[in-house]
Motif scaffolding. Sequence first.
Motif, PDB file in Angstrom:
ATOM      1  N   MET A 163      22.077  13.558  40.978  1.00  0.00           N
ATOM      2  CA  MET A 163      21.884  13.025  42.468  1.00  0.00           C
ATOM      3  C   MET A 163      21.371  14.017  43.534  1.00  0.00           C
ATOM      4  O   MET A 163      21.807  15.113  43.377  1.00  0.00           O
ATOM      5  CB  MET A 163      23.221  12.356  42.923  1.00  0.00           C
ATOM      6  CG  MET A 163      23.205  11.643  44.074  1.00  0.00           C
ATOM      7  SD  MET A 163      24.693  11.224  44.701  1.00  0.00           S
ATOM      8  CE  MET A 163      25.091   9.866  43.475  1.00  0.00           C
ATOM      9  N   ARG A 164      20.392  13.485  44.088  1.00  0.00           N
ATOM     10  CA  ARG A 164      19.677  14.533  45.370  1.00  0.00           C
ATOM     11  C   ARG A 164      20.795  14.336  46.248  1.00  0.00           C
ATOM     12  O   ARG A 164      21.550  13.593  46.606  1.00  0.00           O
ATOM     13  CB  ARG A 164      18.467  13.860  45.689  1.00  0.00           C
ATOM     14  CG  ARG A 164      17.497  13.937  44.913  1.00  0.00           C
ATOM     15  CD  ARG A 164      16.010  14.395  45.588  1.00  0.00           C
ATOM     16  NE  ARG A 164      15.076  13.674  44.918  1.00  0.00           N
ATOM     17  CZ  ARG A 164      14.048  13.030  45.611  1.00  0.00           C
ATOM     18  NH1 ARG A 164      14.150  12.960  46.851  1.00  0.00           N
ATOM     19  NH2 ARG A 164      12.888  12.601  44.857  1.00  0.00           N
ATOM     20  N   ARG A 165      20.825  15.791  46.992  1.00  0.00           N
ATOM     21  CA  ARG A 165      21.394  15.674  47.869  1.00  0.00           C
ATOM     22  C   ARG A 165      21.296  14.727  49.287  1.00  0.00           C
ATOM     23  O   ARG A 165      22.354  14.482  49.935  1.00  0.00           O
ATOM     24  CB  ARG A 165      21.401  17.180  48.578  1.00  0.00           C
ATOM     25  CG  ARG A 165      21.894  18.499  48.163  1.00  0.00           C
ATOM     26  CD  ARG A 165      21.800  19.635  48.829  1.00  0.00           C
ATOM     27  NE  ARG A 165      22.494  19.839  50.153  1.00  0.00           N
ATOM     28  CZ  ARG A 165      23.681  19.888  50.119  1.00  0.00           C
ATOM     29  NH1 ARG A 165      24.633  19.943  49.113  1.00  0.00           N
ATOM     30  NH2 ARG A 165      24.390  19.683  51.389  1.00  0.00           N
ATOM     31  N   SER A 166      20.189  14.308  49.202  1.00  0.00           N
ATOM     32  CA  SER A 166      19.989  13.343  50.312  1.00  0.00           C
ATOM     33  C   SER A 166      20.493  12.097  50.080  1.00  0.00           C
ATOM     34  O   SER A 166      20.682  10.892  51.041  1.00  0.00           O
ATOM     35  CB  SER A 166      18.723  13.042  50.602  1.00  0.00           C
ATOM     36  OG  SER A 166      17.755  12.941  49.263  1.00  0.00           O
ATOM     37  N   VAL A 194      29.480   7.710  38.631  1.00  0.00           N
ATOM     38  CA  VAL A 194      30.158   7.076  39.112  1.00  0.00           C
ATOM     39  C   VAL A 194      29.237   5.631  39.457  1.00  0.00           C
ATOM     40  O   VAL A 194      28.265   5.899  39.999  1.00  0.00           O
ATOM     41  CB  VAL A 194      30.537   7.648  40.591  1.00  0.00           C
ATOM     42  CG1 VAL A 194      31.309   6.700  41.392  1.00  0.00           C
ATOM     43  CG2 VAL A 194      31.414   8.789  40.184  1.00  0.00           C
ATOM     44  N   ALA A 195      29.752   4.444  39.090  1.00  0.00           N
ATOM     45  CA  ALA A 195      28.991   3.272  39.380  1.00  0.00           C
ATOM     46  C   ALA A 195      27.594   3.301  38.821  1.00  0.00           C
ATOM     47  O   ALA A 195      26.583   3.067  39.450  1.00  0.00           O
ATOM     48  CB  ALA A 195      29.077   3.201  40.935  1.00  0.00           C
ATOM     49  N   GLY A 196      27.608   4.166  37.752  1.00  0.00           N
ATOM     50  CA  GLY A 196      26.077   3.998  37.091  1.00  0.00           C
ATOM     51  C   GLY A 196      25.217   5.175  37.593  1.00  0.00           C
ATOM     52  O   GLY A 196      24.077   5.439  36.996  1.00  0.00           O
ATOM     53  N   LEU A 250      34.590  13.678  42.100  1.00  0.00           N
ATOM     54  CA  LEU A 250      34.213  12.290  42.568  1.00  0.00           C
ATOM     55  C   LEU A 250      33.357  12.226  43.749  1.00  0.00           C
ATOM     56  O   LEU A 250      32.222  11.426  43.729  1.00  0.00           O
ATOM     57  CB  LEU A 250      35.565  11.464  42.412  1.00  0.00           C
ATOM     58  CG  LEU A 250      35.949  10.784  41.010  1.00  0.00           C
ATOM     59  CD1 LEU A 250      37.206   9.956  41.566  1.00  0.00           C
ATOM     60  CD2 LEU A 250      34.883  10.126  40.487  1.00  0.00           C
ATOM     61  N   LEU A 251      33.869  12.988  44.759  1.00  0.00           N
ATOM     62  CA  LEU A 251      33.332  12.907  46.019  1.00  0.00           C
ATOM     63  C   LEU A 251      32.113  13.794  46.006  1.00  0.00           C
ATOM     64  O   LEU A 251      31.369  13.621  47.088  1.00  0.00           O
ATOM     65  CB  LEU A 251      33.986  13.456  47.233  1.00  0.00           C
ATOM     66  CG  LEU A 251      35.177  12.218  47.501  1.00  0.00           C
ATOM     67  CD1 LEU A 251      36.231  12.982  48.288  1.00  0.00           C
ATOM     68  CD2 LEU A 251      34.655  11.069  48.462  1.00  0.00           C
ATOM     69  N   LYS A 252      31.772  14.331  45.042  1.00  0.00           N
ATOM     70  CA  LYS A 252      30.614  15.579  44.944  1.00  0.00           C
ATOM     71  C   LYS A 252      30.663  16.396  46.045  1.00  0.00           C
ATOM     72  O   LYS A 252      29.768  16.662  46.663  1.00  0.00           O
ATOM     73  CB  LYS A 252      29.376  14.813  45.049  1.00  0.00           C
ATOM     74  CG  LYS A 252      28.062  15.754  44.309  1.00  0.00           C
ATOM     75  CD  LYS A 252      26.891  14.779  44.346  1.00  0.00           C
ATOM     76  CE  LYS A 252      25.702  15.665  44.641  1.00  0.00           C
ATOM     77  NZ  LYS A 252      25.303  16.614  43.392  1.00  0.00           N
TER      78      LYS A 252
END
Lengths: 225, 298
Positions: A69-72, A61-63, A48-50
């Motif tokens: 998701m990008r690292r940034s 998570v949250a859409g 969840l925390l990636k």
Amino acid sequence: MIRFENVAKTYDPNIVGLEDVNIHIERGEFCFLVGHSGSGKSTFIRLLLKEFEPTEGSITVAGRNLQRMRRSALPYHRRNLGCVFQDFKLLPNKTVADNVAYALRVTGQPARAIRRKVPEILNLVGLGDKMNNLPDELSAGEQQRVSVARAFVNHPSLLVADEPTGNLDPDTSVGIMQLLYRINRTGTTVLMATHDREMVDKMRKRVIALEDGKVIRDEDKGLYR
Amino acid sequence: MHFKFFFNEAVNSLVRNWVMSVAAIVTVLVSMFVLGLGLIMFFNFQTAISDLRNKLEVEVFIKNTASPDEINGLGDEIRAMPEVKDVGFISKDEALDRLRGSLKGHEDVLDALSGNPLPPSYEITLKDPQQIETVASRFFDNPIVDNTPGTHDGVKYGGETSERLLKVTTYFLIGGASFVMLLTVASVLLISNTTRLSIFARRREVEIMRLVGATNWFIRWPFIMEGIFTGMVGAAIAAIMVMLTNRFIIESVVNKMPFLPFNSEAVPMFWLVLLVVIGGTLLGSVGSGLALRRFLKI
């Protein structure tokens, strides 16, 4: 709020962390994650925390899809996700107020907002009079309250607690649970991994049980069993 | 910006690891000081070289065995040259008087001499420094000029001395540059080690920062600032030392030994100080950046 689709996580070499997990947690839910040590609870939370990626499947998570998701963008994901841990993870050389302020500073909040929000949240968790103490000067229950305050001060939409009562005696645990429950009532989704049978049975909330990395039970108003 | 926050974090960490911080500051100081000294020398030599180049004089020394007729003949020859502005003859006695004059207070050295070993000479002033080589070369093969066989050391002119000085300067520059390079590497490594220690000392903090959603640069800044501070403090002290050296030491050397080609005003101090400070700051940021790349996993 949280959606796991066919998620599997294998550690090298061939140690299964999670296997074929399909979970959907709605916004505003209060949900327990139960299971023995090594059943996959920590893997679930770290995904969840990636902190790492699943071997298979996708997590939303949250859409937002975590794999895309990008690292940034990761820091912004974590700001939307409060964390409470068994070992509190407080900074020993900073006061209670500074520990909470830390989470706000990191998000780039102006000093004035920090001065306003920190006492507010510490009053909420009942530590308004211990703001200038160091964590060492507090009891374990109080330290965990500080940690909850820090997790909630940014008003995340999801609060994840990994064995938050693991180091606390039963009475103190009840206090922490009440705090988490109040946070949940504000609309925040709460996911709590725990061993605490008594607490789970008393709360009668959704229970997801893991064993050897698989979901073996998922029921509303469930019991620990 | 959260400058104040980063500043406090960096200063706290430097104070906590003060032994390492001091060591890193001292290496930056030494390397920047040596760089500064090297540059002072360089500028001094440069000025000396260009001064010599612009000198319009050629000195022609005449063999002791030359007859007065030969000497006068050479004088006429020189006066006839179109490039020549002025010629002066320095007899053996005048040469000795001059030497005595420059040895003020130590004239007794000359008592050890038997007779007068100094040759007579012509001092030729030219109209244009560009022609100095041309004029000087005319005396290279003259039989009455006091040349050691195979050379033309009986003719003294700016070009020759400046070439020799240039050679010395080059060696000096190469040596100085390699020394500064070595020291630079040492200071970068030391700063990077200081940063590494502070990363380890604060790994819990870093973990928590990540958990509460600090961006990578938010986590990095305090560490980078530590490196920059270290570099700046070292460089600032070095800059002050360089200025003082130029002001007092070079000046006193020049006063005691005026024949040395030093001049405390030959140095563009403002640029030198700027260079030293920027250099030190750069060392600091490179050092801490190196440590961050290797040890701060974000």
